[in-house]
Each structure stands twice: as C-alpha cells, then as structure tokens.
Design a protein around this motif. Structure first.
Motif, PDB file in Angstrom:
ATOM      1  N   TRP A  20      83.408  -1.017  -6.398  1.00 55.71           N
ATOM      2  CA  TRP A  20      84.585  -1.727  -5.888  1.00 55.71           C
ATOM      3  C   TRP A  20      85.438  -2.222  -7.062  1.00 55.71           C
ATOM      4  O   TRP A  20      86.654  -2.242  -6.997  1.00 55.71           O
ATOM      5  N   ARG A  21      84.766  -2.605  -8.146  1.00 56.24           N
ATOM      6  CA  ARG A  21      85.470  -3.086  -9.339  1.00 56.24           C
ATOM      7  C   ARG A  21      85.970  -1.942 -10.225  1.00 56.24           C
ATOM      8  O   ARG A  21      86.550  -2.179 -11.270  1.00 56.24           O
ATOM      9  N   GLY A  22      85.678  -0.693  -9.815  1.00 63.66           N
ATOM     10  CA  GLY A  22      86.131   0.463 -10.588  1.00 63.66           C
ATOM     11  C   GLY A  22      85.247   0.798 -11.765  1.00 63.66           C
ATOM     12  O   GLY A  22      85.677   1.466 -12.705  1.00 63.66           O
ATOM     13  N   SER A 101      97.149   4.078   3.243  1.00 68.08           N
ATOM     14  CA  SER A 101      96.398   5.266   2.809  1.00 68.08           C
ATOM     15  C   SER A 101      96.362   5.372   1.293  1.00 68.08           C
ATOM     16  O   SER A 101      95.318   5.683   0.712  1.00 68.08           O
ATOM     17  N   TYR A 102      97.502   5.131   0.649  1.00 73.08           N
ATOM     18  CA  TYR A 102      97.537   5.170  -0.812  1.00 73.08           C
ATOM     19  C   TYR A 102      96.720   4.041  -1.420  1.00 73.08           C
ATOM     20  O   TYR A 102      96.116   4.194  -2.477  1.00 73.08           O
ATOM     21  N   TRP A 103      96.693   2.904  -0.784  1.00 73.00           N
ATOM     22  CA  TRP A 103      95.867   1.794  -1.266  1.00 73.00           C
ATOM     23  C   TRP A 103      94.378   2.114  -1.099  1.00 73.00           C
ATOM     24  O   TRP A 103      93.560   1.810  -1.958  1.00 73.00           O
ATOM     25  N   LEU A 104      94.021   2.750   0.021  1.00 72.57           N
ATOM     26  CA  LEU A 104      92.624   3.010   0.358  1.00 72.57           C
ATOM     27  C   LEU A 104      92.001   4.159  -0.428  1.00 72.57           C
ATOM     28  O   LEU A 104      90.801   4.127  -0.721  1.00 72.57           O
ATOM     29  N   LEU A 105      92.776   5.163  -0.787  1.00 71.55           N
ATOM     30  CA  LEU A 105      92.213   6.377  -1.380  1.00 71.55           C
ATOM     31  C   LEU A 105      91.309   6.118  -2.584  1.00 71.55           C
ATOM     32  O   LEU A 105      90.150   6.558  -2.587  1.00 71.55           O
ATOM     33  N   PRO A 106      91.751   5.411  -3.617  1.00 73.15           N
ATOM     34  CA  PRO A 106      90.818   5.201  -4.743  1.00 73.15           C
ATOM     35  C   PRO A 106      89.614   4.350  -4.364  1.00 73.15           C
ATOM     36  O   PRO A 106      88.519   4.523  -4.904  1.00 73.15           O
ATOM     37  N   ARG A 107      89.783   3.441  -3.410  1.00 78.24           N
ATOM     38  CA  ARG A 107      88.658   2.607  -2.977  1.00 78.24           C
ATOM     39  C   ARG A 107      87.619   3.426  -2.215  1.00 78.24           C
ATOM     40  O   ARG A 107      86.422   3.218  -2.373  1.00 78.24           O
ATOM     41  N   SER A 108      88.077   4.371  -1.395  1.00 74.87           N
ATOM     42  CA  SER A 108      87.110   5.210  -0.682  1.00 74.87           C
ATOM     43  C   SER A 108      86.417   6.169  -1.639  1.00 74.87           C
ATOM     44  O   SER A 108      85.231   6.468  -1.475  1.00 74.87           O
ATOM     45  N   PHE A 111      83.872   3.965  -3.351  1.00 68.57           N
ATOM     46  CA  PHE A 111      82.808   3.667  -2.387  1.00 68.57           C
ATOM     47  C   PHE A 111      81.851   4.849  -2.283  1.00 68.57           C
ATOM     48  O   PHE A 111      80.632   4.679  -2.292  1.00 68.57           O
ATOM     49  N   TRP A 112      82.398   6.055  -2.210  1.00 65.39           N
ATOM     50  CA  TRP A 112      81.538   7.220  -2.038  1.00 65.39           C
ATOM     51  C   TRP A 112      80.719   7.512  -3.290  1.00 65.39           C
ATOM     52  O   TRP A 112      79.578   7.961  -3.186  1.00 65.39           O
ATOM     53  N   VAL A 113      81.255   7.243  -4.462  1.00 61.83           N
ATOM     54  CA  VAL A 113      80.457   7.383  -5.687  1.00 61.83           C
ATOM     55  C   VAL A 113      79.266   6.431  -5.621  1.00 61.83           C
ATOM     56  O   VAL A 113      78.135   6.798  -5.955  1.00 61.83           O
ATOM     57  N   GLY A 114      79.499   5.199  -5.160  1.00 62.42           N
ATOM     58  CA  GLY A 114      78.416   4.227  -5.020  1.00 62.42           C
ATOM     59  C   GLY A 114      77.382   4.656  -3.997  1.00 62.42           C
ATOM     60  O   GLY A 114      76.175   4.504  -4.215  1.00 62.42           O
ATOM     61  N   VAL A 115      77.836   5.213  -2.871  1.00 61.38           N
ATOM     62  CA  VAL A 115      76.903   5.691  -1.839  1.00 61.38           C
ATOM     63  C   VAL A 115      76.059   6.828  -2.382  1.00 61.38           C
ATOM     64  O   VAL A 115      74.837   6.858  -2.197  1.00 61.38           O
ATOM     65  N   GLU A 116      76.696   7.780  -3.059  1.00 60.89           N
ATOM     66  CA  GLU A 116      75.942   8.903  -3.621  1.00 60.89           C
ATOM     67  C   GLU A 116      74.927   8.422  -4.661  1.00 60.89           C
ATOM     68  O   GLU A 116      73.811   8.909  -4.717  1.00 60.89           O
ATOM     69  N   TYR A 117      75.332   7.471  -5.487  1.00 58.36           N
ATOM     70  CA  TYR A 117      74.415   6.951  -6.492  1.00 58.36           C
ATOM     71  C   TYR A 117      73.239   6.225  -5.827  1.00 58.36           C
ATOM     72  O   TYR A 117      72.090   6.421  -6.206  1.00 58.36           O
ATOM     73  N   ALA A 118      73.521   5.391  -4.833  1.00 58.37           N
ATOM     74  CA  ALA A 118      72.474   4.596  -4.186  1.00 58.37           C
ATOM     75  C   ALA A 118      71.513   5.447  -3.367  1.00 58.37           C
ATOM     76  O   ALA A 118      70.361   5.063  -3.180  1.00 58.37           O
ATOM     77  N   THR A 119      71.962   6.593  -2.885  1.00 56.91           N
ATOM     78  CA  THR A 119      71.094   7.428  -2.052  1.00 56.91           C
ATOM     79  C   THR A 119      70.419   8.551  -2.829  1.00 56.91           C
ATOM     80  O   THR A 119      69.606   9.280  -2.277  1.00 56.91           O
TER      81      THR A 119
END
Length: 142
Positions: A20-22, A101-108, A111-119
C-alpha cells in the motif's frame, strides 16, 4: 497439528501494508513502481520478482470489480440525490469513474503484488523463519 489458514500467515499484514505504501513486500525498502503506472520487474534492494508470468491477471480482476462497484454507487447516488438530466448525469458519473480508475490502478497492482507474495509458499517459509526469529528476540528482550 492444526492446519493454519492462509490469512493467519505472518506475511499478510506486513506485505499488504508495505505494498500500500509502494514498497517491496519482502524487504519493505525497494519501490514497486518506476513511474506512476509502471510496475518494476523486480526489487532493486532484495531482488524479489514483482512481475510473474500471467500474474497480473488477478490485478485486472480486482481493479475491474472495485471500479464496477464504485460506478454502481455513483449511479445510485446520482439517481437518488439529484434531478440532473441524463447528459449531466453521464458526464459527471463517467468523469468520476475515470478519475477513480486512474487512482485505483497502481493501488490494485500493488495489492496484487502483496497477495502473490503472501500466498507464495517459498516466501511463507522465509517469512515464517524471520517471524519466529523476531519473536525469539522479542522474548529475550522482554
């Protein structure tokens, strides 16, 4: 021995917060993005690969689902709270959805990098060992 759920892993909280913090979910130091919408291939600090083959498909689903829910919420608010014409409603609603959508794109993406790392089980073993070591040092410090 009881089986742990995937969300009880010590990775979920720190990984998602760091993303979330990039920052890199593993070392919490390297940056995820080289530009606003350009996810780096890997971490410059620890070498963790951010972009895996076909891995960003989940990010697209997250982004699409959240944007659709936001669009529906905007539609309901405009319909119930205003008496605007159809043209004004569409202009305002679409503008808000595009900006969101433009605000959300880098956050999603993050988020997905974090999900992939955690799983990833290899990362979980590494994090579990680090977590146990930090717990031992915390107990000896107390």
């Amino acid at each position: 021995m009881a089986q742990k759920s995937a969300t009880s892993s010590p990775l979920w909280g720190p990984a998602l917060l760091s993303c979330w913090r990039g920052k890199c979910p593993r070392c919490h130091e390297g940056v995820l993005f080289s530009k606003r919408f350009r996810l780096r291939d890997d971490c410059e600090s620890c070498g963790l690969v951010f972009r895996k083959d076909g891995g960003m498909t989940g990010q697209m689903y997250v982004s699409a689902a959240v944007t659709e829910v936001f669009a529906l919420a905007i539609l309901v608010v405009i319909y119930l709270a205003t008496d605007w014409s159809t043209a004004v409603s569409l202009t305002v609603g679409l503008s808000l959805v595009v900006v969101f959508s433009y605000w959300l794109l880098p956050r999603s993406m993050a988020f997905w990098v974090g999900v992939e790392y955690a799983t990833d089980t290899a990362n979980e073993r590494h994090a579990q060992a680090s977590f146990e070591q930090s717990e031992k040092s915390r107990k000896t410090d107390a």
